[in-house]
Design a protein around this motif. Structure first.
Motif, mmCIF file in Angstrom:
data_model
loop_
_atom_site.group_PDB
_atom_site.id
_atom_site.type_symbol
_atom_site.label_atom_id
_atom_site.label_comp_id
_atom_site.label_asym_id
_atom_site.label_seq_id
_atom_site.Cartn_x
_atom_site.Cartn_y
_atom_site.Cartn_z
ATOM 1 N N ALA A 293 0.852 -1.254 -0.232
ATOM 2 C CA ALA A 293 -0.058 0.080 0.025
ATOM 3 C C ALA A 293 0.881 1.208 -0.049
ATOM 4 O O ALA A 293 1.904 1.366 0.872
ATOM 5 C CB ALA A 293 -0.944 0.063 1.204
ATOM 6 N N THR A 294 0.547 2.337 -0.986
ATOM 7 C CA THR A 294 1.421 3.487 -0.898
ATOM 8 C C THR A 294 0.317 4.630 -1.477
ATOM 9 O O THR A 294 -0.553 4.459 -2.130
ATOM 10 C CB THR A 294 2.471 3.462 -1.769
ATOM 11 O OG1 THR A 294 2.089 3.059 -3.345
ATOM 12 C CG2 THR A 294 3.534 2.687 -1.492
ATOM 13 N N PRO A 295 0.402 5.637 -0.799
ATOM 14 C CA PRO A 295 1.320 6.010 -0.053
ATOM 15 C C PRO A 295 0.598 5.510 1.626
ATOM 16 O O PRO A 295 -0.492 5.275 1.733
ATOM 17 C CB PRO A 295 1.242 7.641 0.365
ATOM 18 C CG PRO A 295 -0.126 7.979 -0.139
ATOM 19 C CD PRO A 295 -0.408 6.990 -1.232
ATOM 20 N N VAL B 187 -5.180 5.756 -1.583
ATOM 21 C CA VAL B 187 -4.051 4.795 -1.446
ATOM 22 C C VAL B 187 -4.185 3.802 -2.696
ATOM 23 O O VAL B 187 -5.297 3.646 -2.980
ATOM 24 C CB VAL B 187 -4.169 4.266 0.020
ATOM 25 C CG1 VAL B 187 -5.588 3.538 0.078
ATOM 26 C CG2 VAL B 187 -3.093 3.181 0.094
ATOM 27 N N THR B 188 -3.019 3.554 -3.048
ATOM 28 C CA THR B 188 -3.018 2.415 -4.221
ATOM 29 C C THR B 188 -2.484 1.107 -3.475
ATOM 30 O O THR B 188 -1.429 1.155 -2.963
ATOM 31 C CB THR B 188 -2.067 2.989 -5.271
ATOM 32 O OG1 THR B 188 -0.719 2.881 -4.986
ATOM 33 C CG2 THR B 188 -2.576 4.245 -5.919
ATOM 34 N N PHE B 189 -3.121 -0.028 -3.943
ATOM 35 C CA PHE B 189 -2.439 -1.471 -3.428
ATOM 36 C C PHE B 189 -1.813 -1.998 -4.921
ATOM 37 O O PHE B 189 -2.649 -2.255 -5.884
ATOM 38 C CB PHE B 189 -3.537 -2.125 -3.182
ATOM 39 C CG PHE B 189 -4.390 -1.467 -1.800
ATOM 40 C CD1 PHE B 189 -3.698 -1.806 -0.525
ATOM 41 C CD2 PHE B 189 -5.486 -0.662 -1.913
ATOM 42 C CE1 PHE B 189 -4.371 -1.388 0.574
ATOM 43 C CE2 PHE B 189 -5.997 -0.379 -0.718
ATOM 44 C CZ PHE B 189 -5.432 -0.528 0.350
ATOM 45 N N LEU C 83 -2.273 -0.410 7.501
ATOM 46 C CA LEU C 83 -2.357 0.890 6.596
ATOM 47 C C LEU C 83 -2.936 2.048 7.651
ATOM 48 O O LEU C 83 -3.707 1.713 8.674
ATOM 49 C CB LEU C 83 -3.461 0.808 5.407
ATOM 50 C CG LEU C 83 -3.648 2.114 4.768
ATOM 51 C CD1 LEU C 83 -2.723 2.534 4.195
ATOM 52 C CD2 LEU C 83 -4.916 1.774 4.021
ATOM 53 N N ILE C 84 -2.199 3.082 7.561
ATOM 54 C CA ILE C 84 -2.522 4.307 8.477
ATOM 55 C C ILE C 84 -3.177 5.352 7.582
ATOM 56 O O ILE C 84 -2.636 5.653 6.682
ATOM 57 C CB ILE C 84 -1.341 5.162 9.217
ATOM 58 C CG1 ILE C 84 -0.654 3.957 10.039
ATOM 59 C CG2 ILE C 84 -1.802 6.015 9.932
ATOM 60 C CD1 ILE C 84 -1.397 3.202 11.006
ATOM 61 N N ILE C 85 -4.435 5.728 7.998
ATOM 62 C CA ILE C 85 -5.015 6.987 7.343
ATOM 63 C C ILE C 85 -5.220 8.006 8.371
ATOM 64 O O ILE C 85 -5.651 7.969 9.384
ATOM 65 C CB ILE C 85 -6.525 6.539 7.157
ATOM 66 C CG1 ILE C 85 -6.558 5.149 6.155
ATOM 67 C CG2 ILE C 85 -7.321 7.765 6.419
ATOM 68 C CD1 ILE C 85 -7.871 4.642 5.644
#
Length: 667
Positions: A591-593, A600-602, A664-666
């Motif tokens: 996952a980024t960023p 976010v893109t996986f 993942l952190i949002i």
């Protein structure tokens, strides 16, 4: 009862998870007191008895008068509180079930993790007949975080380690808190007592500062003979100074500067605490009679009153009765006031607090190095605390190494302050033991009175006790009270930094289990996303991580090795808990960023042989947030997170029985 497993295999008896049990031996003669028992036997298991708890109830267990022969682990306790293990015989066998790096895997008579409030007394530990070379440990107590516990009157013979205190075995930096060893007998061990840590820093290796008191010795006896390595009687790898009080059995091999033997006149006669013990004593059963309950409650009240009286005197003497005022005087002093400040601080010694001494250490323009050293030397009780010495070593203008070395040697000296601390320690231990006796009696009775249990847990005034109160509310189905107390705990105990983060992980795991209960599900009915969530918790070594490891071991076939920490004298370096069973496959996802706040893109890739991939995202409670069905073997999936609540999430790429996960952190 006789049970036997296949030697050298990873086999354990049916475990106990979130449930209580009692194991005792019936008397086989008519003698009073009984002299012969029909003991249960557990032979040739990896783990003979496994007991674990996820923190959602206060069930406990008792094991009395059983034989454990040729097991890698006799009794494994993970998260259970207030257990009783009495009068058992442990004959330790080899451990062929764990793969510890560069060394033989350890065997344990009793292996306890995250457990406190226990009674572990009058057990024997030795190697089984014909056991090969290895690492044999009588009792390991890991991360009990206890306000006060005692391992009492056990016998250890021919082991590598008699008692292995691993990690944080006291709740606070208070000298009065922690794990104590009394009346244990050792013969032919390489190391009788060790205080160390399986993690990267030995600053967490802590037990009670006072082993025994100025009025009565600890009462342990030590191994003799040429098999002893240097420091083998009491080895302290931690940075905390331990005062060891003895009368006729001093530790001869100990860690200089970190274990201080102190001679006292008081002899510990080591009475038995329970019926059927090997010495004169109260002869009580686990469940107290009405008269014994009344007497124990009176004992608590008397010791609480004595403790409060001594504490009031101590607080009046500490920093002249005004820590904030004295600290302000130090911080606002001028160089021309050096002699007056020196006189004031020495006048209030040895009762200066760590806060005031740290403030004095920062006033280098007022207090020259030699004057500061004089003031520090006059307060040896505070020099036991590694926080103070570390501060002196690492502040902007640190004290020279030679002065730090001298201060370490002064730590543990006996002053008038020590005497007051010792009195408080004695009364605090006595009142804590009275509380634990009442709690164990309550939990072992036929019906548990939860209101009575909560009232006595509250008398411990400890973080662990409050967590048990939370558990009692969950057990009653009173989820509102449980969640309210969980919300209050951080403020009540002023948690911050890593301690607050660890507690929040524990809190999230408790809330998730409440959600499970409300759905009518248990930990053996988890989906793949929830298993991944538990795996992520298990990757940590905090309380939530220990609970998560227990869930995975008990319900999903995972196994975490019980390897010992590195020790240059007798052990190779190895991880504390190395995962044997892993989920390893050819899936890839990233996952980024990360952290993300808008999108976010996986990026993902799956092997050609795999089926249809699914990408799922869940919150920390295991609730689904988003699900994508992917259409190719390799590609990128974009997720719009503008309307997603801030926080931590788990993502899982699943193809059939294969899965790969991440966090993942949002923000």
């Amino acid at each position: 009862m006789y049970q036997s497993g296949k030697l050298n295999a990873y086999i354990k008896t049916p475990g106990c998870y979130n449930a209580g049990f009692q194991l005792d031996a019936p008397c086989t003669n008519t003698t009073v007191p009984c002299t012969s028992y029909d003991r249960s036997n557990f032979n040739n298991f990896y783990t003979a008895i496994y007991a674990a708890n996820t923190g959602v109830n206060n069930y406990t267990f008792s094991i009395i008068r059983a034989n454990f022969n040729n097991n890698a682990i006799g009794v494994y306790v993970n998260g259970v509180k207030n257990e009783s293990i009495l009068f058992n015989n442990f004959y330790l066998g080899p451990n062929y079930g764990d793969d510890c790096a560069e060394g033989s895997a350890p065997s344990f008579g009793i292996n306890m993790v995250n457990s406190n409030g226990f009674a572990i007394e009058e057990n024997t530990f030795q190697k089984a007949s014909g056991a090969p070379l290895g690492q044999y440990v009588g009792i390991r107590c890991k991360d009990s975080n206890t306000p006060y516990d005692i391992i009492y009157k056990n016998t250890y013979n021919g082991l590598d380690f008699g008692n292995f205190a691993d990690g944080t075995n006291r709740q606070t930096t208070d000298d009065l808190d922690g794990l104590e060893f009394q009346c244990n007998s050792n013969a032919g061990n390489k190391v009788d007592f060790i205080v160390t840590n399986t993690g990267p820093s030995n600053s967490r290796a802590q037990i009670r500062t006072f082993q025994g008191t100025l009025s009565i010795e600890a009462g342990n006896t030590f191994s003799t003979g040429t098999q002893l390595a240097p420091q083998g009687h009491f080895k302290n790898d931690g940075n905390q100074v331990i005062d060891y009080f003895y009368h006729s059995n001093p530790p001869l091999y100990y860690t200089p500067n970190y274990v201080v033997p102190i001679y006292v006149l008081g002899i510990n006669t080591c009475p038995s605490h329970y019926e059927g013990g090997g010495g004169s004593g109260s002869g009580r059963e686990l469940v107290l009679t009405h008269e014994q309950i009344l007497q124990t409650e009176q004992d608590f009240a008397a010791n609480l009153n004595n403790y409060n009286n001594v504490k009031a005197l101590f607080d009046n003497l500490k920093d002249g009765g005004n820590t904030d005022g004295l600290k302000l005087d130090v911080e606002t002093s001028w160089p021309t006031e050096m002699w007056n400040l020196r006189a004031e601080l020495l006048e209030k010694s040895p009762y200066l607090s760590q806060e005031v001494l740290m403030a004095a250490a920062d006033k280098t323009e007022v207090l020259p190095e030699s004057i500061l050293f004089e003031i520090l030397s006059a307060n040896p009780d505070e020099l036991r605390k590694e926080e103070l010495l570390a501060y002196l070593e690492n502040k902007e203008q640190p004290l020279p190494d030679y002065l730090i070395s001298i201060l370490r040697q002064l730590a543990g000296g006996v002053t008038y302050k020590t005497i007051l601390l010792q009195d408080m320690a004695k009364y605090k231990a006595a009142k804590s033991q009275a509380v634990y006796d009442l709690i164990r009696s309550c939990l072992n009775d036929t019906v548990t009175d939860h209101q009575y249990l909560r009232s006595w847990l509250d008398n411990l005034h400890s973080l662990n006790a409050d967590m048990q109160i939370v558990s009692s509310f969950i057990e009653d189905g009173d989820y509102t009270s449980a969640e309210t107390l969980l919300d209050m705990i951080p403020t009540s105990y002023e948690l911050e930094g890593a301690a607050l983060s660890d507690f929040n992980n524990f809190k999230q795991l408790m809330l998730w289990q409440i959600s499970l209960a409300q759905q009518g599900r248990t930990i053996i009915e988890l989906d793949s996303s929830e298993i991944v969530m538990i795996e992520n918790y298990a990757a940590t070594d905090n309380m939530a991580g220990k609970i998560a490891k227990g869930i995975l071991e008990f319900a999903y076939g995972f196994h975490y090795c019980n390897c010992l920490p590195g020790d240059s004298s007798s052990m190779k370096s190895s991880p504390a808990m190395k995962l044997v069973k892993r989920i390893d496959n050819d899936l890839f996802i990233e996952a980024t960023p990360n952290p993300a706040n808008t999108w976010v893109t996986f990026d993902y890739k799956i092997p050609d042989y795999a089926g249809e991939p699914i990408l799922q995202i869940s919150d920390m409670k295991g609730n689904w947030v988003k699900k994508f069905t992917l259409t190719s073997k390799q590609g990128q999936q974009v997720w719009d997170v503008r309307d997603i609540q801030k926080g931590a999430y788990f993502y899982v790429l699943q193809v059939g029985n294969l899965y790969k996960s991440g966090k993942l952190i949002i923000e």
